[in-house]
Design a protein around this motif. Structure first.
Motif, PDB file in Angstrom:
ATOM      1  N   ALA A   8       0.605  -1.229   0.039  1.00 15.69           N
ATOM      2  CA  ALA A   8       0.111  -0.117  -0.085  1.00 15.69           C
ATOM      3  C   ALA A   8       1.020   1.326   0.039  1.00 15.69           C
ATOM      4  N   GLN A   9       1.971   1.210   0.220  1.00 17.40           N
ATOM      5  CA  GLN A   9       3.057   2.292   0.328  1.00 17.40           C
ATOM      6  C   GLN A   9       3.029   3.389  -0.720  1.00 17.40           C
ATOM      7  N   PRO A  10       3.013   2.873  -2.012  1.00 18.53           N
ATOM      8  CA  PRO A  10       2.828   3.930  -3.188  1.00 18.53           C
ATOM      9  C   PRO A  10       1.343   4.426  -3.180  1.00 18.53           C
ATOM     10  N   TYR A  11       0.469   3.763  -2.731  1.00 25.09           N
ATOM     11  CA  TYR A  11      -0.836   4.713  -2.758  1.00 25.09           C
ATOM     12  C   TYR A  11      -0.768   5.593  -1.491  1.00 25.09           C
ATOM     13  N   ALA A  12      -0.592   5.241  -0.253  1.00 20.71           N
ATOM     14  CA  ALA A  12      -0.292   6.114   0.723  1.00 20.71           C
ATOM     15  C   ALA A  12       0.460   7.432   0.257  1.00 20.71           C
ATOM     16  N   LEU A  13       1.661   7.261  -0.260  1.00 18.56           N
ATOM     17  CA  LEU A  13       2.635   8.280  -0.664  1.00 18.56           C
ATOM     18  C   LEU A  13       1.644   9.075  -1.913  1.00 18.56           C
ATOM     19  N   GLY A  14       1.048   8.582  -2.806  1.00 20.84           N
ATOM     20  CA  GLY A  14       0.315   9.259  -3.812  1.00 20.84           C
ATOM     21  C   GLY A  14      -0.681  10.218  -3.114  1.00 20.84           C
ATOM     22  N   LEU A  15      -1.619   9.503  -2.191  1.00 18.85           N
ATOM     23  CA  LEU A  15      -2.565  10.211  -1.440  1.00 18.85           C
ATOM     24  C   LEU A  15      -1.920  11.448  -0.648  1.00 18.85           C
ATOM     25  N   PHE A  16      -0.850  11.160   0.037  1.00 18.92           N
ATOM     26  CA  PHE A  16       0.088  12.458   0.691  1.00 18.92           C
ATOM     27  C   PHE A  16       0.317  13.267  -0.134  1.00 18.92           C
ATOM     28  N   ARG A  17       1.018  12.964  -1.511  1.00 21.24           N
ATOM     29  CA  ARG A  17       1.142  14.287  -2.439  1.00 21.24           C
ATOM     30  C   ARG A  17       0.056  14.768  -2.851  1.00 21.24           C
ATOM     31  N   ILE A  18      -1.153  14.253  -2.869  1.00 21.77           N
ATOM     32  CA  ILE A  18      -2.308  14.899  -3.609  1.00 21.77           C
ATOM     33  C   ILE A  18      -2.929  15.753  -2.514  1.00 21.77           C
ATOM     34  N   VAL A  19      -2.970  15.305  -1.070  1.00 22.38           N
ATOM     35  CA  VAL A  19      -3.478  16.453   0.035  1.00 22.38           C
ATOM     36  C   VAL A  19      -2.342  17.296   0.206  1.00 22.38           C
ATOM     37  N   ILE A  20      -1.250  17.248   0.203  1.00 29.50           N
ATOM     38  CA  ILE A  20      -0.328  18.441   0.509  1.00 29.50           C
ATOM     39  C   ILE A  20      -0.170  19.453  -0.882  1.00 29.50           C
ATOM     40  N   GLY A  21      -0.370  18.817  -1.795  1.00 27.08           N
ATOM     41  CA  GLY A  21      -0.250  19.750  -3.043  1.00 27.08           C
ATOM     42  C   GLY A  21      -1.713  20.423  -3.263  1.00 27.08           C
ATOM     43  N   LEU A  22      -2.944  19.912  -2.905  1.00 25.48           N
ATOM     44  CA  LEU A  22      -4.005  20.628  -2.756  1.00 25.48           C
ATOM     45  C   LEU A  22      -4.311  21.765  -1.758  1.00 25.48           C
ATOM     46  N   PHE A  23      -3.642  21.577  -0.496  1.00 27.95           N
ATOM     47  CA  PHE A  23      -3.449  22.378   0.422  1.00 27.95           C
ATOM     48  C   PHE A  23      -2.823  23.522   0.143  1.00 27.95           C
ATOM     49  N   PHE A  24      -1.525  23.415  -0.575  1.00 29.15           N
ATOM     50  CA  PHE A  24      -0.581  24.197  -0.976  1.00 29.15           C
ATOM     51  C   PHE A  24      -1.158  25.325  -1.913  1.00 29.15           C
ATOM     52  N   ALA A  25      -1.888  24.497  -3.060  1.00 29.00           N
ATOM     53  CA  ALA A  25      -2.355  25.335  -4.022  1.00 29.00           C
ATOM     54  C   ALA A  25      -3.645  26.162  -3.581  1.00 29.00           C
ATOM     55  N   CYS A  26      -4.307  25.670  -2.397  1.00 25.65           N
ATOM     56  CA  CYS A  26      -5.268  26.533  -1.883  1.00 25.65           C
ATOM     57  C   CYS A  26      -4.668  27.715  -1.240  1.00 25.65           C
ATOM     58  N   HIS A  27      -3.520  27.740  -0.526  1.00 26.26           N
ATOM     59  CA  HIS A  27      -3.021  29.124  -0.218  1.00 26.26           C
ATOM     60  C   HIS A  27      -2.645  29.652  -1.304  1.00 26.26           C
ATOM     61  N   GLY A  28      -1.893  29.342  -2.242  1.00 26.10           N
ATOM     62  CA  GLY A  28      -1.738  30.303  -3.417  1.00 26.10           C
ATOM     63  C   GLY A  28      -3.047  30.787  -4.137  1.00 26.10           C
ATOM     64  N   ALA A  29      -4.323  30.244  -4.178  1.00 25.50           N
ATOM     65  CA  ALA A  29      -5.414  30.654  -4.693  1.00 25.50           C
ATOM     66  C   ALA A  29      -5.804  31.800  -3.630  1.00 25.50           C
ATOM     67  N   ALA A  30      -5.712  31.644  -2.475  1.00 26.93           N
ATOM     68  CA  ALA A  30      -6.190  32.513  -1.697  1.00 26.93           C
ATOM     69  C   ALA A  30      -5.619  33.881  -1.456  1.00 26.93           C
ATOM     70  N   SER A  31      -4.308  33.708  -2.038  1.00 27.59           N
ATOM     71  CA  SER A  31      -3.518  35.042  -2.061  1.00 27.59           C
ATOM     72  C   SER A  31      -3.479  35.569  -3.386  1.00 27.59           C
ATOM     73  N   LEU A  32      -3.730  34.800  -4.563  1.00 25.78           N
ATOM     74  CA  LEU A  32      -3.853  35.204  -5.912  1.00 25.78           C
ATOM     75  C   LEU A  32      -5.195  35.746  -5.897  1.00 25.78           C
ATOM     76  N   PHE A  33      -6.087  35.191  -5.788  1.00 29.08           N
ATOM     77  CA  PHE A  33      -7.514  35.311  -6.245  1.00 29.08           C
ATOM     78  C   PHE A  33      -8.794  35.940  -5.015  1.00 29.08           C
ATOM     79  N   GLY A  34      -8.207  36.042  -3.921  1.00 25.76           N
ATOM     80  CA  GLY A  34      -8.786  36.450  -2.975  1.00 25.76           C
ATOM     81  C   GLY A  34     -10.039  35.398  -2.488  1.00 25.76           C
ATOM     82  N   VAL A  35      -9.821  33.862  -2.695  1.00 29.45           N
ATOM     83  CA  VAL A  35     -10.814  33.194  -2.546  1.00 29.45           C
ATOM     84  C   VAL A  35     -10.345  32.537  -1.047  1.00 29.45           C
TER      85      VAL A  35
END
Length: 151
Positions: A8-35
């Motif tokens: 299951a390790q590759p899938y757990a790592l993939g899920l970790f990557r997806i969640v971290i990337g989503l959270f980071f993109a949300c920070h950027g969207a908040a700053s760039l677009f005021g959302v």
């Protein structure tokens, strides 16, 4: 049990990557677009403002790339570096420890992205679609048994 966890390790790592990337993109969207609450209570950072606007672009674009698993190692390296810069330039001068200086998100993102630099994207990444060259795919097809020919 350890075998199942290893499988299951590759899938757990993939899920970790997806969640971290989503959270980071949300920070950027908040700053760039005021959302999502936006920078400074619903506003956005003016384009070209150093370093905030550039950091927001890295957060948004880098977060999306990491989330999709596209150019993961390079995108994660840039994201990690931007968070190290944010921590040492903005937060660390205020106090030594992240809990004291408000730099916990920067420190955690920095280390999470650095981990992805070394581990790669895990499962469910677009990198996997482009990682094999055409010659390797042709070699694999040639190794497959030919379907039976009927006359």
């Amino acid at each position: 049990m350890q075998t199942r966890l290893n499988q299951a390790q590759p899938y757990a790592l993939g899920l970790f990557r997806i969640v971290i990337g989503l959270f980071f993109a949300c920070h950027g969207a908040a700053s760039l677009f005021g959302v999502l609450g936006g920078a400074m209570n619903g506003g956005s950072i003016p384009a070209g403002t150093w370093p905030g606007w550039y950091a927001a672009v890295i957060q948004f674009v880098g977060g999306i790339l990491v989330m999709l698993g596209l150019g993961t190692r390079i995108a994660a390296l840039i994201c990690s570096g931007s968070m190290a810069y944010a921590y040492f330039k903005v937060h660390q001068p205020e106090a030594l420890f992240p809990l004291q200086n408000g730099g916990e998100p920067s420190a955690v993102f920095c280390w999470a992205f650095l981990l992805l630099v070394f581990t790669g994207p895990g499962a469910l990444a677009l990198d996997r679609l482009f990682s094999r060259s055409g010659a390797e795919r042709d070699k694999d097809r040639a190794a497959e048994p030919a379907p039976p020919v009927t006359v």
